[in-house]
Structures are given as C-alpha cells and as structure tokens.
Design an enzyme around this catalytic site. Structure first.
Site, PDB file in Angstrom:
ATOM      1  N   GLU A   3     -14.957 -10.630  -5.587  1.00 59.15           N
ATOM      2  CA  GLU A   3     -13.622 -10.363  -5.046  1.00 59.15           C
ATOM      3  C   GLU A   3     -13.012 -11.602  -4.408  1.00 59.15           C
ATOM      4  O   GLU A   3     -11.801 -11.833  -4.509  1.00 59.15           O
ATOM      5  CB  GLU A   3     -13.696  -9.226  -4.027  1.00 59.15           C
ATOM      6  CG  GLU A   3     -14.047  -7.869  -4.616  1.00 59.15           C
ATOM      7  CD  GLU A   3     -13.010  -7.373  -5.608  1.00 59.15           C
ATOM      8  OE1 GLU A   3     -11.822  -7.735  -5.473  1.00 59.15           O
ATOM      9  OE2 GLU A   3     -13.383  -6.604  -6.519  1.00 59.15           O
ATOM     10  N   ARG A  48       0.860  -1.181   0.000  1.00 57.86           N
ATOM     11  CA  ARG A  48       0.000   0.000   0.000  1.00 57.86           C
ATOM     12  C   ARG A  48       0.896   1.231   0.000  1.00 57.86           C
ATOM     13  O   ARG A  48       1.496   1.582   1.020  1.00 57.86           O
ATOM     14  CB  ARG A  48      -0.923  -0.007   1.219  1.00 57.86           C
ATOM     15  CG  ARG A  48      -1.949  -1.126   1.206  1.00 57.86           C
ATOM     16  CD  ARG A  48      -2.902  -1.007   0.032  1.00 57.86           C
ATOM     17  NE  ARG A  48      -4.020  -1.955   0.111  1.00 57.86           N
ATOM     18  CZ  ARG A  48      -4.973  -2.051  -0.798  1.00 57.86           C
ATOM     19  NH1 ARG A  48      -4.946  -1.263  -1.873  1.00 57.86           N
ATOM     20  NH2 ARG A  48      -5.940  -2.930  -0.663  1.00 57.86           N
ATOM     21  N   GLU A  55      -9.436 -12.732  -5.944  1.00 58.23           N
ATOM     22  CA  GLU A  55      -8.204 -12.542  -5.167  1.00 58.23           C
ATOM     23  C   GLU A  55      -7.650 -13.831  -4.588  1.00 58.23           C
ATOM     24  O   GLU A  55      -6.426 -13.969  -4.462  1.00 58.23           O
ATOM     25  CB  GLU A  55      -8.439 -11.514  -4.066  1.00 58.23           C
ATOM     26  CG  GLU A  55      -8.740 -10.123  -4.622  1.00 58.23           C
ATOM     27  CD  GLU A  55      -8.509  -9.015  -3.617  1.00 58.23           C
ATOM     28  OE1 GLU A  55      -8.269  -9.315  -2.425  1.00 58.23           O
ATOM     29  OE2 GLU A  55      -8.556  -7.845  -4.021  1.00 58.23           O
ATOM     30  N   GLU A  92      -1.719  -5.679  -7.030  1.00 57.52           N
ATOM     31  CA  GLU A  92      -2.326  -7.007  -6.982  1.00 57.52           C
ATOM     32  C   GLU A  92      -1.442  -8.063  -7.641  1.00 57.52           C
ATOM     33  O   GLU A  92      -1.498  -9.241  -7.274  1.00 57.52           O
ATOM     34  CB  GLU A  92      -3.699  -6.985  -7.650  1.00 57.52           C
ATOM     35  CG  GLU A  92      -4.757  -6.231  -6.843  1.00 57.52           C
ATOM     36  CD  GLU A  92      -6.129  -6.361  -7.461  1.00 57.52           C
ATOM     37  OE1 GLU A  92      -6.224  -6.759  -8.651  1.00 57.52           O
ATOM     38  OE2 GLU A  92      -7.120  -6.081  -6.761  1.00 57.52           O
ATOM     39  N   ALA A  99     -10.813  -7.993  -0.717  1.00 55.76           N
ATOM     40  CA  ALA A  99     -11.634  -6.779  -0.691  1.00 55.76           C
ATOM     41  C   ALA A  99     -11.626  -6.151  -2.070  1.00 55.76           C
ATOM     42  O   ALA A  99     -10.770  -6.454  -2.908  1.00 55.76           O
ATOM     43  CB  ALA A  99     -11.101  -5.792   0.346  1.00 55.76           C
TER      44      ALA A  99
END
Length: 238
Positions: A120, A91, A124, A172, A103
C-alpha cells in the site's frame, strides 16, 4: 458518591470496590457468546451485512446486525524531519474529503499484514521503508463492524515504483499526496480538524512512542492476536 478510595498499595487494589487492572491484566479478552442462527442480509464487494441471534449469559437471546469486514492496514510513514506522508481522499459515506495515511484492505486470504502495508505504501505514495514497527492495533467500530486495523510506523523512506498492475480507480483516482509534520498532525487531531480513525489513532500513538525514540514499539512482524481470534471465529476471508 464519595471520593474514590484506592486500597492495597503495591497490590492490584480497588476503587470503590471495583478492581484496578495493571500489567498483563489490562487486555481485551477474546470471547464468543453462542450464535443460535445467522442470516445474511446483504453481500457487498468488501463487507457482508449479517444478523446473528445470540444466546446471552442469562439464558436469553438478542439479535445483532453487523458488517463482516476483512480488516485493513494503515501506515504512518515519517521522513527524517518527522513529517508524515498522507493522502487526501473522498469518503462518500461521510461526505468528506479526509486526510488519511496510506492504507488498504486485507482482503486476500492469508495475506501477511506487513506485506500488505509495504504494498500500500508503494501503491498510494510511491515509497518504500527500511524500518517497520507496529504502532497500534484497533477495532475501528466494534459495535457494528468486525474490522480490525493494524497501524504501522514506517521510517527510512525511499522512492519505490508502483507495483505492476496497479491502477487507481474511483476515489483513489482523485487522491493527492501531501506531507505534514507530526507536531502539526497532533495539534490538528486534538483540535478536531482530522477525523479518519486510522490517522487519529496512528498519530496519537506515534506522538506517545516518540517520547522514548520509538524503542517501546513492537517489530513490524509482531503477532496480531486479535486478528487471529477473528479468523478462529470465521470472520475473515478464506
């Protein structure tokens, strides 16, 4: 200050003259002070940075800068051994690689939050869930951003194919998948080792909900009044 005195046993009561809220009175209330002007400072890919001039109840004005955000969903997905599936993702704003639940954004106008959460989870971590409940709803940082988040509890997990057209990009593309027990997550949150707000809130809520076997949770398709109020205020896409 003297010791607080609670009055009116069995009634709402007060503490040092201040009301004690109970039952349905313990709730946030949608409220919009009049906006006399709005200036868009910047348009981003996800959020819009705006400044509003707001009329205050005493007749004055104030200026508030904030981010208009489409909202998001997060998923605490537990297997039969009470282990949660997680991702670790860089992040950039906080310069950390955070441990997070699956998320994603609610950036498609009118998208159902439960459908978004199911997508999601598949995108993910490659999982589907047979049981969905709502753990908690929150505003992530209400002093500066309009983001509302719904955190789901997903159980009865099974493998699922990634949705057609999904390609991991940016942060990601560097994510990995890990698992951790709910007990270890609770300890890590209270020890200050985990910081993602969706994870922290969801893990604490799951820890509380586990005490009655999750029987007190709302169903996955429960209404989300706070998000509806954001839509009425014109703060959501479309």
């Amino acid at each position: 200050m003297s010791d607080p005195q609670i009055e009116g046993a069995g009634a709402p009561g007060t503490v040092d003259g201040h009301p004690v809220l109970r039952g349905s009175d313990l709730a946030d209330v949608p409220l919009a002070w009049p906006v006399t002007s709005t200036r868009v400072l910047a348009e981003g890919h996800v959020a819009t940075f705006a400044e509003d001039e707001v009329r205050t109840p005493d007749g004055g004005t104030m200026h508030r800068e904030y981010l208009r955000h489409p909202g998001a969903v997060g998923i605490i997905a537990l297997d039969d051994a009470a282990r949660a599936v997680l991702v670790r993702q860089y992040r950039h704003p906080v310069r950390h690689r955070l441990t997070e639940p699956p998320a994603g954004l609610l950036d498609h106008a009118g998208e159902d939050p439960l459908v978004a959460a199911q997508r999601e989870l598949a995108e993910e971590v490659g999982l589907a869930a047979g049981r969905w409940d709502v753990l908690v709803d929150l505003f992530s940082t209400p002093g500066i951003i309009s983001e509302g988040i719904r955190v789901f509890l997903a159980r009865d997990l099974s493998p699922a194919a990634r949705p057609d057209g999904f390609t991991a990009e940016g942060e990601e593309a560097d994510m990995d998948t890990v698992w951790a027990s709910l007990d270890d997550l609770l300890a890590a949150v209270l020890d200050g080792r985990l910081h993602n707000p969706t994870l922290v809130t969801g893990v604490l809520a799951a820890g509380v909900a586990r005490r009655d076997g999750y029987a007190s949770l709302r169903p996955g398709d429960a209404p989300w009044p706070a998000r509806a109020s954001l839509a009425e205020a014109g703060l959501l896409p479309g």
